[in-house]
Motif scaffolding. Structure first.
Motif, mmCIF file in Angstrom:
data_model
loop_
_atom_site.group_PDB
_atom_site.id
_atom_site.type_symbol
_atom_site.label_atom_id
_atom_site.label_comp_id
_atom_site.label_asym_id
_atom_site.label_seq_id
_atom_site.Cartn_x
_atom_site.Cartn_y
_atom_site.Cartn_z
ATOM 1 N N GLY D 266 0.811 -1.217 0.000
ATOM 2 C CA GLY D 266 0.000 0.000 0.000
ATOM 3 C C GLY D 266 0.839 1.259 0.000
ATOM 4 N N GLU D 267 1.965 1.258 0.715
ATOM 5 C CA GLU D 267 2.809 2.448 0.775
ATOM 6 C C GLU D 267 3.451 2.719 -0.587
ATOM 7 O OE1 GLU D 267 2.258 -0.027 3.169
ATOM 8 O OE2 GLU D 267 4.342 -0.102 3.860
ATOM 9 N N GLU D 268 3.889 1.641 -1.230
ATOM 10 C CA GLU D 268 4.527 1.823 -2.534
ATOM 11 C C GLU D 268 3.544 2.312 -3.587
ATOM 12 O OE1 GLU D 268 7.799 -1.853 -2.327
ATOM 13 O OE2 GLU D 268 5.696 -2.234 -2.838
ATOM 14 N N ASN D 269 2.333 1.825 -3.483
ATOM 15 C CA ASN D 269 1.396 2.051 -4.581
ATOM 16 C C ASN D 269 0.708 3.406 -4.564
ATOM 17 O OD1 ASN D 269 -0.212 0.910 -6.893
ATOM 18 N ND2 ASN D 269 -1.850 1.509 -5.487
ATOM 19 N N ALA D 270 0.385 3.903 -3.360
ATOM 20 C CA ALA D 270 -0.397 5.139 -3.290
ATOM 21 C C ALA D 270 0.510 6.338 -3.548
ATOM 22 C CB ALA D 270 -1.073 5.247 -1.933
ATOM 23 N N ASP D 271 0.277 7.041 -4.630
ATOM 24 C CA ASP D 271 1.123 8.162 -5.023
ATOM 25 C C ASP D 271 0.952 9.327 -4.044
ATOM 26 O OD1 ASP D 271 1.814 6.777 -7.540
ATOM 27 O OD2 ASP D 271 -0.245 7.220 -8.117
ATOM 28 N N GLU D 272 2.056 9.693 -3.401
ATOM 29 C CA GLU D 272 1.998 10.805 -2.452
ATOM 30 C C GLU D 272 1.852 12.134 -3.200
ATOM 31 O OE1 GLU D 272 4.314 9.686 1.485
ATOM 32 O OE2 GLU D 272 5.633 9.531 -0.256
#
Lengths: 366, 366, 366, 366
Positions: D266-272
């Motif tokens: 989830g951290e990698e995928n959600a574009d900040e």
């Protein structure tokens, strides 16, 4: 959403302007395996085409149709057959005479779509009415030929669709003399031979005085089984109303008793039912063959009011695109009663609506 | 394809039967940000609802509407606002009295959709007409309220839509006495106070004798700018024809001069144009505000013929589902003139068609 | 045009927000006469509903479905039957806990539709994702139950639709252990019992560390006859792609060999054909059961990639609606792997697309 | 419902078979006033047309396009302009060589739609694949040219759409060498000059050995504002998936990270998100520019997997229409890697989907 398409399953799209290189129609959703030759379509187009009598426009258009796709023939198909893919038909414009229209480029013809097209699109192809020309209806007639074949195929029965003119200007036929056999015998598709004779004089007079006449068309479909149509927004009569109102110059549509139904009592209006030959038999047809939006097995009867041709030789007051007041006389080669040429178009639209509903019925309930 | 939906961009779907637990409507495509409260919709439903006078059905339905989705309120939205997602509205059925219909379970009521639903679907929910009940129109009225808001929002102007009854049975109003202010003062939405008075007697007599009456509704939209509509199959008038013909019991639709246009000459029919206050000004409105399928800026005028209520106390000949001949008397709580309750429904359909076309125009030409 | 509807003939519309009073679906075009009870739908919803294991959201929603229209029962229909009119289903929201979302009212959650809804509509129902919530898929599952019945009815055969998870995060099943019988035995719908065991640990670790995992779902339809689909834009695989990509969090769709087909040679990829039991028999299924947009009679095989749940406990950089930079932690009750709950949804969409095409095929070619 | 049309508001219909007299496209809903010459369309068609290098089919088709309607020029329109009415485009087939196909009239080519068309329609136009021929995509490319103009007009901005081949057979480009400027410099639309060089050898070898290769196309749209798209079934990515999967030989579609997203946390995928120049700035683009079905303002990135050409010279096992087992070698003039010619087609479909959504957004939220 498509503003130039009609139909849900048997669906067609027309394209083309009065004075462009060609006009045409693409029919999608046609059943495969139907026998179809260009000649079949040509025969119907010839009934609608201009220049066939002094009572219609003198524009000379052969309206020769070409089939560009969707039909295939080899030695196993026993003549050309529809393939189930889109059928593209094209009619090239020949007798365009664009110069005829140069003086109305800036003037809005009353009763025409000149002002409204400009209001919508910012400019318009003013030659011969552009997209709003009655020439668009050639595509409908062509689609109607295929629809009639599809209808009989899908229902596995023979539906008969006939149309005629029951009123020209204020002159109404005598129902006691109604005879379908007369319809092809006069240039008005009039089922009353006495009226047809009288109409010649009326229309000639109108034409010579630079005027024009309206008309009422009646379309009747016989042999349609009960059960075609749908509740609420896909009603058979709602679709017929849309189909007919979409024909150029149509200002009213009615089913069965139509506007007269408003004056009837409940007893008079509701068609009683008995049995005959083991099947329901209605004792009258005020409903015009549609109840609750679904065919009842009776004849489907639709009438449409067509306004008098707006292109007339009598000068009318109008304005220019830039807002100057002026007068206009619409020269050119116009139908003195555009309702006459609406007859085959209305019949075509009936076939199209019925074919579409026959296919929809088969999908859901077949 | 969807037989229970209407509209291209502003699109709604109704569901529900007369005697099911509830009925409703889902509206998709509504612009976001419109103020909308259940009370706004309720006010319109109350005009259409049953039991308001002796001239309409005595069924007692509060027709209380609930908004189930598509509206959101927090402290930044200044009251509930449409979100742009589907708006789901539900009306629970309360006074169902299913037993009233038990004796018509097997008999086909003349003028009703009993025979045709059975022919199409193999069986039917016979309670109160099931899906073909006029209760469906509650969803249209509800959608019409939202459509009217959307229309004004999208056009950024105020369009006024009014409707009235111009004929009841054979009794036609006097156009010289036409006064919109009268419409809300009598139970018939009649713009002619003298006619309204007379109609009371006519309808009472019809009701007491177990009969019913037809009617003609007129709907007028003022303030619609030129340019809404589209050529050929998406014509504004074609969509209006479909919209109005889809209302229960409607048998005819006409725009402007309508069927009378057939009897006019070209000179009489084509509305002449002058300039007034720097804008095009038509000297008449035979076209009913639509030319070539596109609004002209004039009032849009539509009339619809509504047949007399088919449910009458006078015995009529009919058959049963199994093919036996019999007679039928339709008891229950019926409108003696269903046209009366058609008035707000027709106005709603006008708003819906205009909102849809306003949005389509914005998409293509805005 | 309708952005909240799907299907051509078997067409449904969903409505409702995560935290509104209810959500629902209206199904139009269903064949009449299908046996349908709320219990049939409930059983499918129970497979999708929240709170069934620690691996899915802990929101407690009974997801109890009510049938509001389109089904009728009397002593002749042998249990409740679809009537052919719109079927309206409603699920009331119960455990809404709107307060959980108050702190994300202004912050855009990365990976969510917060920023985009605001950009489109100007504001949004921020409670639980509003319309973009996965709760919308309850309507799909309900529609899928009815679609499966319609499909078998229209084809007069039994089509079997199964779905499973073939990858969770980077962990892929072993195809040699693939066993459909395992799918219902673990909380992941995993067909490989060894992988299922390992996934428990992987997902638990992700959940505890405030992270989440993606997944790949595979859906297989067996028993679909050759001939469903259509050329060009109504291709069976194009509709499947749209159907699957419309499910929340899906980022990729493939048919048969899918992306692997790009690396194959022409010889490897084209499935050879022999005869078996008098019928065409393909020696492989790289095509996934679809050739030229039309079913080939082989199993239809679709895979969809589902991204990891965007709502995670690990802080992420983001902005507020007013443009300030901030961090966000998405508390609340979230699925650590939303792909798990996507399994029954994907199966439902397969049933819906096939039912729609079966009905379309019958209409045109039946 | 129309199986040969695509789009909601900007809607087009293609027609024509590989070996019929012509093929074409009708575009409905195009905004009026756009400058449009046949040359604009011709330039795009020339990029897609056969016979341009030894790496594509050697069929010699000039693919000369004619505009038959919907465009008008006079001295006030400053060159030809779209009128807002249907634009009909036709390309005549010239180099048809029907005899090439006579021996496959009875044999089903593995990987082709021969068996499925026969199953659906009962027979087929077997010449060159008939309707399933890649020649249909000429209509898409033509429509794409007009869509790109409409898109920029409606958004009042400039959207850039680029496409390239990122994989041929098993050979993937090196992202570090990715350079859009290289794409027009090699016959493969390859953005990596080193890979392009190597691919020459790979494809030549495949071609000479009577084999073929698959490919992956990547399409990127830059400059699309946030807010285009819609929830649930009208999602921008769902429409892109349908658009791309409808292209011949496509077996998979992915957005942004696509299938790789399944393996991400989830951290990698959600574009900040941060702010840059007063606007939201995403720190990555795993989402491919679409969140919740609506554009986020980032580049929209789509990839499609194209299977290797099924027409190969290596003999394959198959059956005849009458059920006899046989072998087949597909002679004729075939693309050794049909993915190459898919590049401009995929770019065209991107323009079409975006134009359609831009118009829909304007209608509802503009």
């Amino acid at each position: 959403m498509s503003f130039n398409s009609f139909g849900r399953i048997f669906r067609f799209t027309t394209w083309g302007e009065s004075h462009g290189p060609a006009l045409g129609v693409v029919i999608d959703g046609c059943p495969p395996g139907l026998a179809l030759r260009a000649e079949d379509i040509q025969a119907a187009l010839d009934k609608r085409k201009p220049g066939t009598s002094k009572f219609v426009t003198q524009r000379k258009e052969p309206d020769a149709v070409k089939i560009l796709s969707g039909v295939f023939e080899d030695d196993r198909t026993d003549g050309p057959r529809t393939t189930g893919t889109p059928i593209s038909l094209m009619i090239e414009n020949v007798d365009q005479r664009s110069k005829d229209y140069s003086d109305i480029r800036d003037k809005y013809r009353p009763g025409h779509a000149d002002l409204t097209y400009d209001a919508k699109y910012g400019f318009r192809d003013y030659r011969g009415g552009g997209r709003s020309s009655a020439r668009e209806t050639a595509g409908r007639v062509a689609a109607g030929v295929i629809a009639a074949k599809a209808l009989d195929h899908v229902l596995d029965t023979e539906v008969t669709i006939k149309a005629c003119l029951v009123q020209m200007g204020p002159h109404i036929i005598d129902r006691d003399r109604f005879d379908w056999a007369e319809v092809e015998k006069n240039p008005f598709w009039c089922p009353d031979p006495v009226a047809a004779k009288a109409w010649e004089g009326h229309l000639d007079a109108a034409r010579k005085s630079g005027s024009s006449m309206g008309a009422v068309v009646e379309v009747v479909a016989s042999g349609v089984p009960a059960g075609l149509g749908a509740p609420v927004y896909g009603k058979l009569d709602a679709d017929l109303a849309s189909a007919m109102m979409s024909i150029n110059a149509v200002k009213g549509v009615e089913i069965g008793a139509g506007f007269e139904a408003a004056a009837l009592s409940g007893e008079e209006n509701a068609d009683e039912i008995r049995m005959r030959n083991g099947k329901p038999h209605f004792l009258s047809n005020r409903a015009g063959g549609v109840l609750g939006g679904i065919s009842s097995g009776q004849d489907i009867v639709v009438r449409l009011a067509i306004k008098p041709t707006s292109s007339i030789l009598t000068p009318r007051r109008t304005i220019t695109a830039s807002g100057e007041e002026t007068d206009i006389v619409t020269k050119g080669r116009h139908d003195p009663c555009v309702g006459i040429r609406g007859v085959p178009v209305a019949a075509a639209m009936m076939a199209i609506v019925l074919a579409d509903h026959a296919m929809a019925h088969k999908a859901q309930c077949g």
